[in-house]
Design an enzyme around this catalytic site. Structure first.
Site, mmCIF file in Angstrom:
data_model
loop_
_atom_site.group_PDB
_atom_site.id
_atom_site.type_symbol
_atom_site.label_atom_id
_atom_site.label_comp_id
_atom_site.label_asym_id
_atom_site.label_seq_id
_atom_site.Cartn_x
_atom_site.Cartn_y
_atom_site.Cartn_z
ATOM 1 C CG ASP A 181 59.442 7.756 -21.250
ATOM 2 O OD1 ASP A 181 60.562 7.572 -20.735
ATOM 3 O OD2 ASP A 181 58.652 8.627 -20.859
ATOM 4 C CG ASP A 226 59.508 7.869 -14.974
ATOM 5 O OD1 ASP A 226 59.150 7.307 -13.927
ATOM 6 O OD2 ASP A 226 60.698 7.978 -15.321
#
Length: 216
Positions: free
Chosen positions: A13, A15
């Site tokens: 991922d 963020d």
């Protein structure tokens, strides 16, 4: 706990995992909701993190009973965030870990709910680093019909990396992301924010505080 099987590909991922952008979202959202006498805390953010933008906005507006449409919130938030995103910095250990894995020949990809335009802004100062990744799938990819916690984005990443889903391990900070990766049949290394309730990550394959806790 360790991984149950050796992966053929690593999917990250963006963020809160590779880049330390989550404080920006918190700062700007609090500025907006404060105009209506509301407080944006982790009881709200914990249910928004990792999800598609519009879905998260709808949840925020409903949870705090804001007198604005989700689309208006996103428009106001976006203008402020874009300025902050240009100063995005790596999460502790993230660049070191992924660079070392690249040096060892690992297949690596990024799967983020962020739109491609925002991904480009966030990574604008880290072009050399992000060139190491073999595939990037963003939330506005037309193949991603459902956002996290649906598995679509991770399945598309595995497809682009030419690896079977069960042979992938995902690095996630959000409960919805963990759920999405598990639904895709992948192993998951969770890197929760210290403010998050650890019980929400109980199904993760492995929970670590940072990349410093993961040996290449």
């Amino acid at each position: 706990m360790k991984l149950r099987r050796m992966p053929q590909a690593l999917i990250y991922d963006l963020d809160g995992v590779l880049l330390d952008t989550e404080p920006f979202y918190t700062q700007v959202t609090q500025e907006i909701v404060a105009e209506y006498g509301k407080t944006f805390d982790w009881s709200i953010k914990s249910n928004m993190i990792g999800r598609p933008s519009l879905e998260s906005a709808r949840y925020l507006v409903e949870a705090l009973d804001l007198p604005i449409a989700p689309e208006e919130y996103l428009a106001r938030r976006g203008a402020r965030l874009e300025k902050l995103f240009r100063d995005s910095r790596p999460r502790p250990g993230a660049e070191r870990f992924t660079t070392e894995m690249s040096r060892r020949g690992a297949v690596q990809g990024v799967a983020t709910s962020s739109e491609k335009r925002l991904f480009d802004i966030k990574t604008s100062r880290h072009r050399a680093w992000f060139a190491l990744f073999d595939a990037v799938v963003t939330g506005d990819d037309p193949r991603v019909r459902r956002g996290k916690p649906a598995p679509d984005i991770f399945l598309r990443a595995a497809e682009d990396l030419r690896v079977e889903p069960r042979s992938c391990v995902v690095f996630e900070d959000a409960p919805s992301g963990v759920e999405a990766a598990l639904a895709a049949g992948m192993q998951v290394v969770a890197l929760p924010d210290p403010a998050m309730d650890r019980s929400r990550y109980r199904d993760a394959t492995w929970i670590v505080e940072s990349f410093d806790g993961v040996s290449p």
